[in-house]
Design an enzyme around this catalytic site. Structure first.
Site, mmCIF file in Angstrom:
data_model
loop_
_atom_site.group_PDB
_atom_site.id
_atom_site.type_symbol
_atom_site.label_atom_id
_atom_site.label_comp_id
_atom_site.label_asym_id
_atom_site.label_seq_id
_atom_site.Cartn_x
_atom_site.Cartn_y
_atom_site.Cartn_z
ATOM 1 N N TYR A 128 23.326 -54.206 4.166
ATOM 2 C CA TYR A 128 24.404 -54.300 3.162
ATOM 3 C C TYR A 128 25.092 -55.664 3.254
ATOM 4 O O TYR A 128 25.318 -56.336 2.241
ATOM 5 C CB TYR A 128 25.400 -53.169 3.406
ATOM 6 C CG TYR A 128 26.685 -53.256 2.621
ATOM 7 C CD1 TYR A 128 26.759 -52.831 1.296
ATOM 8 C CD2 TYR A 128 27.846 -53.757 3.211
ATOM 9 C CE1 TYR A 128 27.951 -52.911 0.582
ATOM 10 C CE2 TYR A 128 29.038 -53.835 2.505
ATOM 11 C CZ TYR A 128 29.079 -53.415 1.195
ATOM 12 O OH TYR A 128 30.262 -53.493 0.491
ATOM 13 N N SER A 156 31.794 -58.786 -0.296
ATOM 14 C CA SER A 156 32.454 -58.067 0.795
ATOM 15 C C SER A 156 32.695 -59.031 1.946
ATOM 16 O O SER A 156 31.917 -59.971 2.152
ATOM 17 C CB SER A 156 31.553 -56.924 1.270
ATOM 18 O OG SER A 156 32.082 -56.350 2.455
HETATM 19 P P1 NAP Z 1 32.362 -46.437 -4.748
HETATM 20 O O1 NAP Z 1 33.701 -45.819 -4.708
HETATM 21 O O2 NAP Z 1 31.249 -45.828 -3.955
HETATM 22 O O3 NAP Z 1 31.908 -46.567 -6.295
HETATM 23 C C1 NAP Z 1 30.670 -47.127 -6.574
HETATM 24 C C2 NAP Z 1 30.500 -47.219 -8.066
HETATM 25 O O4 NAP Z 1 29.261 -47.924 -8.328
HETATM 26 C C3 NAP Z 1 30.365 -45.887 -8.754
HETATM 27 O O5 NAP Z 1 30.941 -46.009 -10.049
HETATM 28 C C4 NAP Z 1 28.847 -45.691 -8.864
HETATM 29 O O6 NAP Z 1 28.482 -44.834 -9.941
HETATM 30 C C5 NAP Z 1 28.427 -47.102 -9.139
HETATM 31 N N1 NAP Z 1 27.045 -47.466 -8.805
HETATM 32 C C6 NAP Z 1 26.445 -47.455 -7.590
HETATM 33 N N2 NAP Z 1 25.178 -47.884 -7.694
HETATM 34 C C7 NAP Z 1 24.975 -48.181 -9.018
HETATM 35 C C8 NAP Z 1 23.877 -48.652 -9.769
HETATM 36 N N3 NAP Z 1 22.696 -48.916 -9.189
HETATM 37 N N4 NAP Z 1 24.030 -48.827 -11.100
HETATM 38 C C9 NAP Z 1 25.224 -48.559 -11.705
HETATM 39 N N5 NAP Z 1 26.300 -48.114 -11.044
HETATM 40 C C10 NAP Z 1 26.158 -47.908 -9.721
HETATM 41 O O7 NAP Z 1 32.406 -47.974 -4.275
HETATM 42 P P2 NAP Z 1 33.631 -48.987 -4.027
HETATM 43 O O8 NAP Z 1 34.058 -48.843 -2.622
HETATM 44 O O9 NAP Z 1 34.596 -48.911 -5.122
HETATM 45 O O10 NAP Z 1 32.826 -50.368 -4.082
HETATM 46 C C11 NAP Z 1 32.751 -51.159 -5.260
HETATM 47 C C12 NAP Z 1 32.197 -52.513 -4.843
HETATM 48 O O11 NAP Z 1 33.055 -53.081 -3.842
HETATM 49 C C13 NAP Z 1 30.808 -52.433 -4.212
HETATM 50 O O12 NAP Z 1 30.038 -53.532 -4.612
HETATM 51 C C14 NAP Z 1 31.105 -52.515 -2.724
HETATM 52 O O13 NAP Z 1 30.019 -53.036 -2.011
HETATM 53 C C15 NAP Z 1 32.290 -53.446 -2.728
HETATM 54 N N6 NAP Z 1 33.127 -53.362 -1.526
HETATM 55 C C16 NAP Z 1 33.772 -52.197 -1.184
HETATM 56 C C17 NAP Z 1 34.547 -52.170 -0.032
HETATM 57 C C18 NAP Z 1 35.280 -50.928 0.411
HETATM 58 O O14 NAP Z 1 35.793 -50.908 1.543
HETATM 59 N N7 NAP Z 1 35.378 -49.890 -0.421
HETATM 60 C C19 NAP Z 1 34.662 -53.304 0.761
HETATM 61 C C20 NAP Z 1 33.995 -54.467 0.371
HETATM 62 C C21 NAP Z 1 33.238 -54.476 -0.758
HETATM 63 P P3 NAP Z 1 28.098 -43.270 -9.662
HETATM 64 O O15 NAP Z 1 29.301 -42.625 -9.045
HETATM 65 O O16 NAP Z 1 27.770 -42.724 -11.017
HETATM 66 O O17 NAP Z 1 26.913 -43.301 -8.723
#
Ligand code: NAP
Length: 248
Positions: free
Chosen positions: A157, A143
């Protein structure tokens, strides 16, 4: 046989976009999830209805026994692993560092640091030429928070993503001569459900006017970068970082 990719947290947000795009590019896809079975099943159904191959596997990536079971399921159901996207990650309610407690820190470290370490280790044991594999690619999803620090929101985080950045460099250099490339994407503010976990579902829209491009990103825009880093098109890139953050 086609390439096989495991996308951790592949059921929602950036992981789901990555799973769909990987399948469209011909990968056989394992959609990992932790709890929400219906959402993972919907991603798999969408891929299959478009003619692709996908399976959903529940596993908490922060638990080593579950990671071993997850990788064995990939071996058995899809064939030899050639790519890993360490995408699963989480955050908790916005607060200051002086409000964080030990239990929350342990949860964030285990999901965002231990999980990618365990999955990377299992992938290397399968893909490395040192272990009899034929090589592969790993992409870590960090991130921009790793360099911005996320003050007053979630320094824990941000720090966990800083650890993932360090792991990207260290592991890339460890396996550079073993047929495995390890790279990292650092998304900025992306429209997904993760912001609701911080207590502010509309966070992207609030911050968007202050971003250089004056908008948040879409999960598909991050998925494109991930697929490029997985593909032979990036064959000379390892240990490097792509910020997909609209200039932030
Ligand atoms: P999201 O929509 O909240 O989706 C998270 C996903 O991770 C879901 O499929 C969830 O499964 C799964 N998950 C969470 N904890 C887990 C664990 N311990 N074991 C297995 N699966 C797990 O998140 P997102 O925004 O797409 O983020 C994806 C990645 O991008 C993350 O690493 C996040 O830190 C990074 N990121 C996101 C942003 C942003 O603005 N969205 C920015 C920078 C970085 P369940 O639904 O079954 O719990």
């Amino acid at each position: 046989m086609s390439e096989v990719v495991l996308v951790t947290g592949g059921s929602r947000g950036i992981g789901a976009a990555t799973s769909r795009l990987a399948a469209a590019r011909g990968y056989r896809v394992c959609v990992n999830y932790r709890a929400d079975e219906a959402t993972a099943a919907a991603v798999v159904a969408e891929i299959r209805s478009a003619g692709g191959t996908a399976v959903a596997v529940r596993a908490d990536v922060s638990r080593s026994a579950e990671v071993e079971r997850l990788f064995r399921a990939v071996d058995d159901e899809l064939g030899p692993l050639t790519a890993l996207v360490n995408n699963a990650g989480t955050l908790e309610k916005q607060c200051r560092l002086d409000e964080l407690d030990e239990d929350r820190l342990a949860r964030i470290w285990s999901a965002n640091i231990t999980g990618p370490f365990l999955c990377a280790g299992a992938a290397v044991r399968r893909m490395s030429t040192r272990h009899g594999g034929t090589g592969g690619a790993i992409v870590n999803v960090s991130s921009t928070a790793a360099r911005l620090g996320a003050p007053n929101e979630y320094v824990d985080y941000a720090a966990s993503k800083g650890a993932l950045d360090s792991m990207t460099r260290g592991l890339a250099l460890e396996v550079a001569r073993e047929g495995i490339r390890v790279n990292c994407v650092r998304p900025g503010l992306i429209h997904t459900g993760i912001h609701a976990l911080g207590g502010e579902p509309g966070r992207v829209d609030r911050v968007a006017p202050n971003l250089p491009m004056a908008r948040g990103g879409q999960p598909e825009e991050v998925a494109e970068a991930i697929l490029w880093l997985l593909s032979p098109a990036s064959s000379y890139a390892t240990g490097t970082f792509l910020d997909i953050s609209g200039g932030r």
